[in-house]
Motif scaffolding. Sequence first.
Motif, PDB file in Angstrom:
ATOM      1  N   HIS A   1      47.803  65.177   0.519  1.00  0.00           N
ATOM      2  CA  HIS A   1      47.156  65.375   1.822  1.00  0.00           C
ATOM      3  C   HIS A   1      45.746  64.790   1.806  1.00  0.00           C
ATOM      4  O   HIS A   1      45.326  64.105   2.751  1.00  0.00           O
ATOM      5  CB  HIS A   1      47.110  66.870   2.151  1.00  0.00           C
TER       6      HIS A   1
ATOM      7  N   LYS B   1      44.435  61.642   4.109  1.00  0.00           N
ATOM      8  CA  LYS B   1      43.300  61.891   5.001  1.00  0.00           C
ATOM      9  C   LYS B   1      42.204  60.853   4.808  1.00  0.00           C
ATOM     10  O   LYS B   1      41.493  60.494   5.749  1.00  0.00           O
ATOM     11  CB  LYS B   1      42.747  63.296   4.768  1.00  0.00           C
TER      12      LYS B   1
ATOM     13  N   GLU C   1      42.353  57.920   7.286  1.00  0.00           N
ATOM     14  CA  GLU C   1      42.275  58.141   8.731  1.00  0.00           C
ATOM     15  C   GLU C   1      41.311  57.181   9.417  1.00  0.00           C
ATOM     16  O   GLU C   1      41.550  56.751  10.548  1.00  0.00           O
ATOM     17  CB  GLU C   1      41.876  59.588   9.020  1.00  0.00           C
ATOM     18  N   GLU C   2      40.233  56.825   8.735  1.00  0.00           N
ATOM     19  CA  GLU C   2      39.212  55.981   9.370  1.00  0.00           C
ATOM     20  C   GLU C   2      39.707  54.574   9.691  1.00  0.00           C
ATOM     21  O   GLU C   2      39.178  53.910  10.582  1.00  0.00           O
ATOM     22  CB  GLU C   2      37.972  55.887   8.487  1.00  0.00           C
TER      23      GLU C   2
ATOM     24  N   HIS D   1      42.961  53.883  10.552  1.00  0.00           N
ATOM     25  CA  HIS D   1      44.078  53.968  11.509  1.00  0.00           C
ATOM     26  C   HIS D   1      45.180  52.956  11.189  1.00  0.00           C
ATOM     27  O   HIS D   1      45.505  52.097  12.022  1.00  0.00           O
ATOM     28  CB  HIS D   1      43.577  53.749  12.939  1.00  0.00           C
TER      29      HIS D   1
ATOM     30  N   MET E   1      50.969  62.398   9.320  1.00  0.00           N
ATOM     31  CA  MET E   1      49.537  62.577   9.531  1.00  0.00           C
ATOM     32  C   MET E   1      48.895  61.413  10.276  1.00  0.00           C
ATOM     33  O   MET E   1      47.996  61.617  11.107  1.00  0.00           O
ATOM     34  CB  MET E   1      48.827  62.763   8.181  1.00  0.00           C
ATOM     35  N   LEU E   2      49.320  60.190   9.972  1.00  0.00           N
ATOM     36  CA  LEU E   2      48.647  59.007  10.496  1.00  0.00           C
ATOM     37  C   LEU E   2      49.364  58.360  11.670  1.00  0.00           C
ATOM     38  O   LEU E   2      48.801  57.488  12.333  1.00  0.00           O
ATOM     39  CB  LEU E   2      48.467  57.965   9.378  1.00  0.00           C
TER      40      LEU E   2
ATOM     41  N   SER F   1      51.631  56.172  11.720  1.00  0.00           N
ATOM     42  CA  SER F   1      51.768  54.728  11.540  1.00  0.00           C
ATOM     43  C   SER F   1      53.082  54.245  12.141  1.00  0.00           C
ATOM     44  O   SER F   1      54.062  54.989  12.232  1.00  0.00           O
ATOM     45  CB  SER F   1      51.710  54.371  10.057  1.00  0.00           C
TER      46      SER F   1
END
Length: 244
Positions: free
Chosen positions: A48, A52, A55-56, A58, A79-80, A82
């Motif tokens: 996780h 995380k 995330e910046e 994307h 989470m992302l 994609s």
Amino acid sequence: MYEQETIKPYDREGEKGRQVEAMFDNIATTYDTLNHRLSWDIDRRWRHRAIKALEECHPKTMLDIATGTGDFAILAAEMLKSQSIIGADISEGMMQVGREKVTARGLDGIITFKREDCLNLSFESDTFDAVTAAFGIRNFQDLEKGLREMYRVLKDGGMLSIVELTSPVSFPMKQLFRIYSHTVLPVYGKLISRDSSAYSYLTKTIEAFPQGETLVEVLRKIGFSEASFTRLTFGICTLYVARK
């Protein structure tokens, strides 16, 4: 050459890559159970944290190296969000377990699996927004060559996120982990997986693997910028993040 490159699962003649493939095929059906139990489920938090960190940027397209049973790829998809994630591995046995998990979660249109030699990836250069690896680069027969391939397939500005098991450096966790990794881990691993070598091999490669500042220097030498590391859970695991 790095010390862990010389360590083979079965201590016999033959290419390390082929032995690693055979080992993971052997333990594929018990791998997830052992991974979670032997880490007391903390491995979920490590993954996780590593996802995380991406995330910046994307990422729309991702490559998960040494994907195994796909836990990292599945978490990234959730989470992302994609659009496309490829899980690459040399073990068909592990990936078959991963395919079943992906289908169960309704992620077939996002996550695909492909058998790949991680030292000679078939993908074009500058293909992926992010590349990830969880607990797999210790098994590379040539560490720098594998990392160069990860660098090559990343787009400019793309991010690398790796989590890898490491040896704690501080008292008393250093001593406690050594006891655990030389007693509980190989014995319990043998009982569940029925592979007498797999979890002894795990301990040996953890201790031999270049970690922390040393691996960051390797990443920078290859060409990554902003390379950094963070020790997790008293140094039992380390997160490496870098940008191309």
